[in-house]
Scaffold this motif. Sequence first.
Motif, PDB file in Angstrom:
ATOM      1  N   THR A 168      29.885  21.727  18.526  1.00  0.00           N
ATOM      2  CA  THR A 168      28.597  21.970  19.174  1.00  0.00           C
ATOM      3  C   THR A 168      28.519  21.003  20.348  1.00  0.00           C
ATOM      4  O   THR A 168      28.946  19.855  20.223  1.00  0.00           O
ATOM      5  N   SER A 282      18.491  31.714  15.975  1.00  0.00           N
ATOM      6  CA  SER A 282      19.393  31.051  16.934  1.00  0.00           C
ATOM      7  C   SER A 282      18.727  30.730  18.260  1.00  0.00           C
ATOM      8  O   SER A 282      19.251  29.940  19.043  1.00  0.00           O
ATOM      9  N   PRO A 284      14.514  31.136  20.414  1.00  0.00           N
ATOM     10  CA  PRO A 284      13.122  31.513  20.163  1.00  0.00           C
ATOM     11  C   PRO A 284      12.879  33.011  20.373  1.00  0.00           C
ATOM     12  O   PRO A 284      13.301  33.577  21.388  1.00  0.00           O
ATOM     13  N   TYR A 305      15.015  29.560  11.275  1.00  0.00           N
ATOM     14  CA  TYR A 305      15.465  28.497  12.176  1.00  0.00           C
ATOM     15  C   TYR A 305      16.618  27.729  11.553  1.00  0.00           C
ATOM     16  O   TYR A 305      16.562  27.336  10.400  1.00  0.00           O
ATOM     17  N   GLY A 306      17.664  27.558  12.337  1.00  0.00           N
ATOM     18  CA  GLY A 306      18.803  26.802  11.830  1.00  0.00           C
ATOM     19  C   GLY A 306      19.540  26.099  12.947  1.00  0.00           C
ATOM     20  O   GLY A 306      19.119  26.118  14.111  1.00  0.00           O
ATOM     21  N   THR A 308      23.829  24.456  13.841  1.00  0.00           N
ATOM     22  CA  THR A 308      25.204  24.288  13.394  1.00  0.00           C
ATOM     23  C   THR A 308      25.295  23.158  12.368  1.00  0.00           C
ATOM     24  O   THR A 308      25.990  23.274  11.359  1.00  0.00           O
ATOM     25  N   THR A 384      16.920  16.636  14.584  1.00  0.00           N
ATOM     26  CA  THR A 384      17.397  17.914  15.153  1.00  0.00           C
ATOM     27  C   THR A 384      17.390  17.943  16.676  1.00  0.00           C
ATOM     28  O   THR A 384      18.112  18.729  17.280  1.00  0.00           O
ATOM     29  N   ILE A 398       8.468  25.750  16.625  1.00  0.00           N
ATOM     30  CA  ILE A 398       9.276  24.952  17.552  1.00  0.00           C
ATOM     31  C   ILE A 398       8.613  25.076  18.915  1.00  0.00           C
ATOM     32  O   ILE A 398       8.457  26.177  19.441  1.00  0.00           O
ATOM     33  N   LYS A 403      16.220  17.465  23.372  1.00  0.00           N
ATOM     34  CA  LYS A 403      17.585  17.497  23.894  1.00  0.00           C
ATOM     35  C   LYS A 403      17.621  18.410  25.121  1.00  0.00           C
ATOM     36  O   LYS A 403      16.859  19.369  25.208  1.00  0.00           O
TER      37      LYS A 403
END
Length: 508
Positions: A168, A282, A284, A305-306, A308, A384, A398, A403
């Motif tokens: 990632t 993966s 929104p 929501y997840g 890697t 996260t 979210i 990031k």
Amino acid sequence: MYKSNLLASTLRHASVGHDNKVFATLSGSGETLTNGKLWDNAHKVAGALVDAGVVPGDRVAAQVEKSLPALELYLGTILAGGVYLPLNTAYTARELDYFLENAEPKVFVCASDRAGSLERIAAKAGVSRVFTLGSDGLGSLTDAVEAAGPIPRAVARGEDDLAAILYTSGTTGRSKGAMLTHGNLASNARVLTEVWRFTDDDVLIHALPIFHTHGLFVATNVALVAGASLIYHTKFDAAAIFADFARATTLMGVPTFYTRLLDLPELTKEAAAGMRLFISGSAPLLAETHVQWQQRTGQAILERYGMTETCMNTSNPYDGPRKPGTVGLPLPGVEVRIVDENGSALPDGEIGGIEVRGPNVFKGYWRMPEKTAAELREDGFFITGDVGMIDEDGYVSIIGRSKDLIISGGFNIYPKEIELVVDAVDGVKESAVFGLPHPDFGESVAVAVVPEDGADLSVEDITSAVAPQLARFKHPRHVVFLDALPRNAMGKVQKNQLRETYADVFTK
Ligand code: MLC
Ligand code: AMP
């Protein structure tokens, strides 16, 4: 004492005794693969890998087109006790060079048309064997399988042993290998099967790539754990997927799947009546897409929501309200908290960083203890990098990301990686890469370039320099030239300002 292979036994359990049942039907050709054949073939692949020297913990890297044998390679690696390392088929030789050097796989499996050019890179990285997937080409895995014979029994592997490494991208431009254990993957697949009510009656339309968490560990693993079947699409094609609604029960996709399907005038309640569940994740899902989908099909998309690093964290409920604009409730066994900038937990309703803890959370970054320590807290919570809140009913939303990440059609892109390439172009003083709203991909990549004094640069100079170096999905689709980047008093580039100024470039 007999010890089992945790992930393999979790994935195999439901299909034992149902070897003649079809596991996957290839969309288009109609070719089928039964449960029995899938696992027989996987044991044969495992035999070839062991014969090639793979011992528990060895990495098996694969850059292969989506196919049924590619699934057997994944399962064969797990049966052999190896660590599966799938790589995006769009990666260039330069990108692969990094992954192979960093992961040091024992075996690398690639497409036959790339074997010639990649063999040198593999040799440099110390790879012992390069196989091609399929029967053509030198070093074909099929030939090795014939020569080796199947392994009699899965190599024992437990909860804490590595099953996969998925790369990632990172904020520094260097990708990090997320180490996922048998326990991570097995527990997440079991929980998802349960909360989404998957059974052996389900037929899942599988149209996602199988080199990422979503297509491999969510879609494939859940179908296996449930003993369900797949209609297996090697490429996304909205019309072909829509045609499968008549014989399938479930679909998993990124938001782009749903916006493209909404473009089909024939999408109606009647056409979707046989489908019991549409899942999105993966990236929104716009509340607007959720509402439109419900109006057109009578069904509410279930958003989850997840990541890697964590597999799946939250999901809207199967029975209860699926709230548009939220990613639902923490999955059973998964804790989610919202924290302030000091890492202190905030009360519900307040906005802060999202952190998660549970059996789904990875072991750390491959050979990057400092990165692991920076993102995985001592109490087990993973930072996260997403920003969100939890409402009074416990639903997580979210709201943004701390990031500097762009998500284009479900693929993650870190600006720094592109900036490093653009900055190296002759005549470029500096650059800033940022994401802009895009009607098809959700977000797409733009770059602001500051030329050196007197340099005469064209858009083509930038795009042609990037093309051979970075996978196509990372390429900037809009290039602007500026005299200077907008900066704040501290000298930090103001990407928000760039995002605002060019907001409608892709949507007007
Ligand atoms: C393809 N292209 C993309 C792109 N996908 N560009 C930007 N972003 C993307 N996502 C490029 C192609 O190379 C092509 O370039 C052009 O765009 C048009 O391609 P296409 O034929 O329209 O694309 P298509 O093959 O239909 O693919 C679009 C897509 C695909 C959305 C179906 O990108 C996809 O399957 N995305 C899913 C990614 C995914 O699985 N993410 C999960 C990560 S796991 P050219 O040369 O023609 O200009 C994760 C954790 C979690 O995030 O929570 O799940
Ligand atoms: P990846 O690194 O590819 O695993 O992507 C993980 C990131 O995708 C998360 O940190 C989120 O930013 C984003 N993501 C995944 N699912 C969702 C979702 N349903 N809504 C918004 N963002 C999501």
